[in-house]
Enzyme design. Structure first.
Site, PDB file in Angstrom:
ATOM      1  CE  LYS A 210      -4.608  -1.494  -3.596  1.00  0.00           C
ATOM      2  NZ  LYS A 210      -5.126  -1.864  -2.175  1.00  0.00           N
ATOM      3  CD  GLU A 216      -0.567  13.252  -2.576  1.00  0.00           C
ATOM      4  OE1 GLU A 216      -0.268  13.529  -1.690  1.00  0.00           O
ATOM      5  OE2 GLU A 216      -1.203  12.443  -3.115  1.00  0.00           O
ATOM      6  N   GLY A 272      -0.645  -0.787   1.029  1.00  0.00           N
ATOM      7  CA  GLY A 272       0.517   0.067   0.330  1.00  0.00           C
ATOM      8  C   GLY A 272       1.866  -0.300   0.878  1.00  0.00           C
ATOM      9  NE  ARG A 273       1.171   0.329   7.580  1.00  0.00           N
ATOM     10  CZ  ARG A 273      -0.295   0.613   7.214  1.00  0.00           C
ATOM     11  NH1 ARG A 273      -0.633   1.399   6.323  1.00  0.00           N
ATOM     12  NH2 ARG A 273      -1.038   0.062   8.123  1.00  0.00           N
ATOM     13  CD  GLU A 358       0.572   4.905   5.825  1.00  0.00           C
ATOM     14  OE1 GLU A 358       1.049   5.966   5.710  1.00  0.00           O
ATOM     15  OE2 GLU A 358       0.568   3.817   5.250  1.00  0.00           O
ATOM     16  CG  HIS A 389      31.639  11.299  13.216  1.00  0.00           C
ATOM     17  ND1 HIS A 389      32.766  11.699  13.943  1.00  0.00           N
ATOM     18  CD2 HIS A 389      31.987  10.066  13.016  1.00  0.00           C
ATOM     19  CE1 HIS A 389      33.850  11.006  13.874  1.00  0.00           C
ATOM     20  NE2 HIS A 389      33.017   9.856  13.443  1.00  0.00           N
ATOM     21  CE  LYS A 509      -4.696  11.055   0.333  1.00  0.00           C
ATOM     22  NZ  LYS A 509      -4.222   9.786   0.131  1.00  0.00           N
TER      23      LYS A 509
END
Length: 544
Positions: A210, A216, A272-273, A358, A389, A509
């Site tokens: 954005k 990153e 964002g999510r 979040e 399993h 961060k």
């Protein structure tokens, strides 16, 4: 008037639930089903194409009535209308919360600060569609004139998890002549693996940020740009043929070398999510095509309308959210397993981890006062029979109570022999085994030696929901994601928290930005962290 969570714990509705919990907490599902032989038919709901069986829960009809009363006292309907109406319910950031606008039909109107935002949403969708068609048809050329065959999405968090999950989920609908990769981790291995076998002349990168300043994402994008220019032996002018941006910062996009005509917008009212159905989903649109992407949006919108209009006792997202409150705040469970019986949904749980954890991983209410009950669960799980399993042992015979959602599809993606019947038989069998278990008498009747009997008993009484859909399609994926979005919203509303900020990601961060120059400095840095962090930094510097 909307009550806050701490008020709710003192209300008649909360106290009634607490009293009811004391009455039902030790009742076994075997007895609940014996007392109501029609339970498996009546404790079911339909939301658009999704069928929910919630009969295998430690509840009865009175539980649902009291949970719905709690939701009404918490103002769930009013807060939902505030969200759909564009009010600034994200109070810590002063923003509306309108991911629902991303899938609203063009005929609807949704206003933010007096402006109808639906036309802007569809303008971006049309721009995305035109670009996607150019890439898919080969009309978009790289710097050397070759068509694009590889798409690499660079983002992190919501700018990565959504499109990455959906591209895998809808792989059957993708253009198999193209390659789609997703890069998020700042670990250089991620970008190296994503590019090492690609042809630069046939590769385009979508940089999703954005602000176009996420470290990153920008680090990976800068590395990708170097890889491209080196591979093409080209100058900076080649960048505009091989990079586009999903951003709102035109100045930084242009400085990177991307033509701002190829910048796709999204808005502050999209978290964002919650953004996979915005321009963040550009890579997905290229993969499945604009028509299929719009089918997915239709699925989202259909579930939005169900959540907005269905009575709370018939409202699938609300019921799932209220059951989450029931187990987390009354039974004290701390995790939620999401178990999709589809290999294509391998990344669904990772996506839902961010969506839930979040959003509702909060310990203060909207007014800043402490939450006095347990909030968001740890979400986990993997697809299909693989988990049976691995960790199902703990769910069946361990000491923890773990509510589980099972997700299955009537039609297989690929009808190969007996595979799908075996897959679905396992899904149905697991929910039955978890609910009813196996008693000592049943084990002994099988002739099991006495010393092995305790090891072969299954307590049962483990709660599950089963969600059945006709097939895994773009529309149904949209319905499924919107279902969980509104489940999260329901739980956040009951707790009185802000499900739409994420301050918890900021501190680490900020500290990382402080530590980076200390790791890279040629001179020995003056360290002012705690003794552990100081020692780790020194050891790393010495060893590298």
């Amino acid at each position: 008037m909307m009550s806050t969570m701490n008020d709710l714990t003192q209300t008649a509705e909360w106290q009634a639930l607490q009293e009811h919990f004391e009455e039902i907490r030790d009742v076994h599902m075997r007895d609940l089903f014996s007392a109501d032989t029609s339970r498996g038919e009546t404790m079911t709901l339909q939301a658009v194409d999704l069928y929910l069986d919630f009969s295998k829960n430690r509840i009865d009809g009175e539980t649902i009535r009291r949970l719905v009363a709690l939701a009404e006292r918490a103002g769930l309907r009013e807060r939902a209308e505030a969200m759909f109406g564009g009010r600034e319910i994200n109070t810590t950031e002063g923003r509306a919360v309108l991911h629902v606008a991303l899938r609203a039909p063009e005929t609807e109107s949704i206003y933010v600060d007096g402006e109808d935002i639906v036309p802007s949403v569809h303008e971006v969708l049309r721009k995305m569609s035109a670009f996607a068609e150019r890439v898919r048809s080969g009309a978009w050329k790289g710097a050397t004139g070759r068509r694009i065959r590889n798409v690499v999405n660079i983002g992190i968090g919501g700018s990565d998890l959504g499109p990455a999950m959906a591209c895998e989920a809808l792989k059957d609908f993708t253009d198999r002549s193209m390659t789609f990769r997703f890069v998020s981790n700042v670990d250089g291995t991620d970008i190296w693996e994503a590019t090492q076998d690609l042809e630069p002349a046939e590769t385009i990168f979508i940089v999703s940020s954005k602000t176009f300043s996420t470290i990153e994402t920008l680090t990976n994008a800068t590395t990708a740009r170097g890889w491209l220019l080196s591979g093409l032996d080209a100058d900076e002018s080649a960048v505009r043929h091989h990079f586009v941006a999903v951003s709102t910062n035109a100045e930084k996009v242009e400085a990177f070398g991307i033509d701002t005509a190829n910048m796709f917008e999204f808005w502050d009212w999209v978290g964002g999510r919650y953004s996979m159905d915005s321009a963040i989903g550009l890579s997905l649109m290229i993969a499945i095509g604009p028509a299929r992407f719009r089918e997915m949006l239709d699925g989202f919108h259909a579930m939005d309308q169900h959540f907005r209009t269905a009575p709370l006792d018939k409202n699938v997202p609300a019921i799932l959210g209220l059951l989450g409150i029931w187990y987390g705040d009354f039974f004290g469970t701390e995790t939620q397993a999401i178990l999709p019986y589809s290999q294509y949904l391998g990344q669904l749980t990772s996506y839902l981890q961010q969506l839930d954890m979040e959003s509702n991983g909060k310990s203060v209410r909207l007014d800043g006062s402490p939450v006095l009950v347990q909030t968001g669960p740890v979400v986990w799980g993997t697809p299909g029979t693989n988990g049976q399993h691995a960790y199902y042992q703990l769910i069946h015979q361990g000491t923890k109570l773990i509510p589980c959602d099972f997700i299955g599809f009537v039609k297989p993606a690929h009808a190969i022999g007996r595979h799908h019947d075996l897959l679905m038989a396992n899904l149905f069998a697991q929910t039955e085994a978890l609910a009813f278990g196996k008693t000592r008498q049943e084990v002994e009747a099988e002739g099991v030696p006495d010393h092995l009997v305790p090891h072969r008993i299954f307590a049962g009484n483990h709660p599950t929901n089963t969600i059945l859909a006709p097939e895994l399609s773009p529309r149904i994926l949209g319905e499924l994601i919107a279902l969980y979005e509104h489940r999260v919203f329901t739980m956040g509303t009951i707790w009185g928290i802000n499900s739409f900020d994420q301050w918890g990601v900021e501190l680490g961060k900020a500290l990382a930005n402080r530590i980076v120059p200390e790791l890279e400095s040629e001179e020995e840095p003056l360290l002012a962290h705690d003794s552990s962090t100081n020692a780790l930094i020194r050891r790393y510097r010495q060893a590298k």
